[in-house]
Design a protein around this motif. Structure first.
Motif, short mmCIF file in Angstrom:
data_model
loop_
_atom_site.label_atom_id
_atom_site.label_comp_id
_atom_site.label_asym_id
_atom_site.label_seq_id
_atom_site.Cartn_x
_atom_site.Cartn_y
_atom_site.Cartn_z
N VAL A 129 15.29 8.99 14.07
CA VAL A 129 15.73 9.71 12.87
C VAL A 129 15.49 11.20 13.08
O VAL A 129 14.38 11.61 13.43
CB VAL A 129 14.95 9.24 11.62
N LEU A 140 9.10 12.15 8.06
CA LEU A 140 9.93 11.15 7.38
C LEU A 140 9.58 11.08 5.90
O LEU A 140 10.47 10.93 5.05
CB LEU A 140 9.73 9.78 8.04
N TYR A 200 20.64 14.33 7.81
CA TYR A 200 19.88 13.72 8.90
C TYR A 200 20.76 12.76 9.68
O TYR A 200 21.89 12.46 9.28
CB TYR A 200 18.62 13.02 8.38
N LEU A 220 11.99 12.97 13.40
CA LEU A 220 11.04 12.57 12.35
C LEU A 220 10.36 11.24 12.65
O LEU A 220 9.19 11.07 12.34
CB LEU A 220 11.77 12.47 11.00
N ALA A 221 11.08 10.29 13.24
CA ALA A 221 10.50 8.97 13.51
C ALA A 221 11.37 8.21 14.49
O ALA A 221 12.60 8.36 14.50
CB ALA A 221 10.35 8.17 12.22
#
Length: 322
Positions: A129, A140, A200, A220-221
Motif C-alpha cells: 500500500v 496506514l 493511494y 505504508l504497509a
C-alpha cells in the motif's frame, strides 16, 4: 539409372522405417511467442522476461515477449487461448486471470480453467500500500483515520483483478469507504498517486519499489505476514495488528488447452530448471517475488483451489461482476 533408382528406393524405405521422432523436428524449432497480458514494466512483464531469459540461456530457445494489455488482462488472454496448441504460444496465467476474473467480469470469452494448459508454477507476488507524500499519510493508520473522517473522499489505484480484490478486501477490513480507480498498468496508476491525483495504491512490490526509493510515493504497509526484503523498513499488515489476507497472488506459465504433450514436457522441464537457478532466484528477490511452492499439489489442482478462495474473497469484499 538403375543405381539412382535403387538409392531412391532405399531412401524411401529408410524414411518409412524411421521412428516418428526422427521425422519431426525437435521442439522448439522456431521462436516461442510469450504473451504478457499487461504493460511493459508490470510485475507480470518483469516475471516473464526473467523466465524467458533464463530459459533461453539454458537451451538456446528464442522467446518473443508480446505485451497485450487492456481489460484487466482479458484481451491478451483471449489471444492466448485462441492460439494454436502446438507449444509455440505460451503466456502468463495468474490469480488475476484464472482465480478472480470470473468474479469481476460477467462476459469472459473463455473459461478460466478448462481453456488452459497449466504448464508450470512460477512465483508469488507481494503487494504494498502506497500513498502520495504530498497528502501527509505517514502510516496506514493515518490513511484509515482520514477515510473515517471523510468517507468517500479518498480514492485508490488498481491495475489488475488481484489488486482489485486485495484493495476491496483491505478497505472492508479497515472499515474504509473509498473510491476505486482502475488503470491499465500499475506504473500509470502509481504515477498519478505520486502527483496526488489518486490518494493511494495497492500494487506489486516489483513495480512499486523504484517509486518508493525515488521518494515519489510513500510505502505504508506490505500486504503480507512478513516484511519484504525489498522494503525492509515497511511494516507487514500483521505487524500493524491487522488480520492476514488468506489468498495467494500467484503466477505461472500456461498455454491454450490441449497443448502437444511433447511441447508441454519440454517447457515444464526447462522452465523448472531455469526457475531454480541461483541467478533467477536472485532476480526474483530483487523483484519482490517468491518461488511458488505448491506443497505437493498438481498445478491444475492448485489453480482450482485458488479459484474457490479468491471467489469467496471477492464475494466477501462486496465485489460484483460487471
Amino acid at each position: 539409372m538403375r543405381i539412382f533408382r535403387a538409392l531412391a528406393a532405399a531412401a524411401c524405405i529408410a524414411a518409412l522405417l524411421a521412428p516418428p521422432a526422427a521425422l519431426a523436428q525437435a521442439f522448439p524449432s522456431k521462436p516461442i511467442n510469450f504473451i504478457v497480458q499487461y504493460a511493459a514494466g508490470s510485475g507480470a512483464d518483469q516475471l516473464a522476461r526473467v523466465i524467458a531469459d533464463a530459459t533461453s540461456k539454458g537451451t538456446g530457445a528464442n522467446f518473443v515477449i508480446r505485451n497485450t494489455p487492456g481489460a484487466l488482462g482479458s484481451i491478451g488472454t483471449t489471444a492466448l487461448v485462441r492460439s494454436p496448441a502446438d507449444g509455440y504460444t505460451v503466456g502468463i496465467c495468474s490469480a488475476s486471470i484464472n482465480s478472480i476474473a470470473n468474479s469481476v467480469s460477467k462476459s469472459l470469452p473463455y473459461d478460466t480453467v478448462t481453456d488452459f494448459t497449466f504448464i508450470e508454477p512460477l512465483a508469488a507476488y507481494t503487494y504494498v500500500v502506497t500513498a502520495a507524500p504530498g497528502l501527509g499519510f505517514d502510516s496506514l493508520d493515518a490513511l484509515v483515520r482520514q477515510a473515517a473522517a471523510k468517507p468517500d473522499s479518498l480514492s485508490y489505484v488498481y491495475a489488475n483483478a488481484t489488486a482489485q480484490v486485495l484493495s476491496a478486501t483491505l478497505a472492508k477490513q479497515l472499515d474504509m469507504r473509498v473510491l476505486p480507480v482502475p488503470y491499465k498498468s500499475s506504473a500509470e496508476g502509481l504515477a498519478d498517486v505520486s502527483q496526488s491525483r489518486v490518494s493511494y495504491g495497492v500494487t506489486d512490490v516489483g513495480t512499486t519499489v523504484p517509486m518508493v526509493k525515488s521518494g515519489r510515493v510513500k510505502a505504508l504497509a506490505v500486504i503480507s505476514t512478513q516484511r519484504s526484503i525489498n522494503l525492509p523498513d515497511v511494516p507487514a499488515l500483521t505487524e500493524l495488528g491487522r488480520a492476514p489476507i488468506q489468498v495467494v497472488a500467484w503466477a505461472g506459465l500456461c498455454g491454450p488447452k490441449n497443448m502437444a504433450p511433447e511441447s508441454v514436457a519440454w517447457l515444464r522441464a526447462q522452465v523448472r530448471k531455469a526457475r531454480g537457478e541461483a541467478e533467477t532466484l536472485e532476480k526474483f528477490k530483487l523483484l519482490g517475488l517468491d518461488p511458488l511452492d505448491l506443497g505437493g499439489q498438481t498445478f491444475p489442482d492448485f489453480v482450482s483451489g485458488q479459484l474457490r478462495l479468491w471467489t469467496a474473497a471477492a464475494r466477501d469484499a462486496g465485489i460484483k461482476a460487471e
